[in-house]
Design an enzyme around this catalytic site. Structure first.
Site, short mmCIF file in Angstrom:
data_model
loop_
_atom_site.label_atom_id
_atom_site.label_comp_id
_atom_site.label_asym_id
_atom_site.label_seq_id
_atom_site.Cartn_x
_atom_site.Cartn_y
_atom_site.Cartn_z
N SER A 84 -5.48 10.80 -1.27
CA SER A 84 -6.20 9.74 -0.55
C SER A 84 -6.33 10.10 0.93
CB SER A 84 -5.48 8.40 -0.77
OG SER A 84 -6.33 7.31 -0.50
N HIS A 233 -6.22 5.48 -9.06
CA HIS A 233 -6.17 6.20 -7.80
C HIS A 233 -4.84 6.93 -7.60
CE1 HIS A 233 -7.35 7.15 -3.76
NE2 HIS A 233 -6.40 6.41 -3.20
#
Length: 253
Positions: A84, A233
């Protein structure tokens, strides 16, 4: 800025970079797995974990932080993996300091700008009255009342510390909020990184999308991509065994 980090294993070096609101412990499972074959440097980025706080939080500065920290260890070449926000830092390192990077691995993020995804998180964190907080159970209850996502709340509360007198956030919440627009963006560079790069997407995540392919190819023309089914994610924790093997195979290829 000198960053705090842990060091595991021996062999070629790989640097691990966590995401927003995280710290180096987030990637511990991967670090221990890779340490069987590599020297793993697991880093707390600025304004996170045990690293120093700053009023700035941008990718050029964060990339510089990491490179300067690794230089202190006399290691000149290494692989870089980031999740991320940490993935954007990893990409910026590869673009700005390609002579230091062997291979690049990016977990579920693109070299692109993203819309606001964390306004509710910032509101929930700032709404928590630390001065009158009794315990972690109360903190969890109040955070979840705002977010209705118990897993995210548990993750965020890893930043909540008590020095024996008061509760405080270990991360620099003020700077992260003030710099959030910058965190959502990506400065990039006119040049490209031509070494092997791997982008790993969680099939259930919308962070990496088809339209991002052109951005990735522009900066990382030697890239390959993997999609891990059943993961969102947080691939490294949701599908750790599959994720770890893909990373190791790519590094040893």
């Amino acid at each position: 800025m000198q960053l705090q980090y842990t060091n595991l294993g021996e062999g070629e070096s790989i640097v691990l970079l966590h995401g927003l609101f995280g710290n180096r412990n987030n990637l511990n499972t991967l670090a221990k797995y890779l340490a069987k074959s590599f020297n793993v440097i697991n880093v707390d980025l600025r304004n996170h974990g045990e690293s120093a706080h700053s009023q700035s939080h941008d990718y050029l500065s964060m990339a510089q932080d990491v490179v300067e920290t690794i230089q202190q260890t006399s290691i000149e070449k290494y692989h870089v993996l980031g999740h991320s926000m940490g993935g954007k830092v990893a990409m910026q390192i590869a673009l700005n300091f390609p002579h230091h990077v062997n291979k690049l691995i990016v977990e579920d993020i693109a070299p692109a700008s993203y819309p606001d995804r964390h306004s509710a998180v910032f509101e929930a964190l700032q709404a928590l009255d630390l001065e009158h907080l009794k315990d972690r159970k109360q903190a969890l209850s109040e955070l979840n009342a705002h977010l209705n996502d118990i897993n995210t709340c548990h993750f965020l509360l890893k930043n909540l510390k008590n020095d024996g007198q008061k509760w405080y956030w270990q991360m620099n919440l003020t700077t992260l909020k003030n710099c959030y627009t910058t965190i959502c963006g990506f400065p990039g560079k006119e040049t490209a990184f031509h070494n092997p790069s791997l982008f790993i997407k969680g099939a259930n995540s919308d962070y990496l999308q088809a339209q991002h392919s052109r951005h990735i190819a522009q900066y990382f023309p030697a890239f390959t991509a993997k999609i891990i089914e059943g993961a969102g994610h947080w691939i490294h924790s949701e599908k750790s065994a599959v994720f770890n093997k893909i990373v190791l195979d790519f590094l040893q290829k």
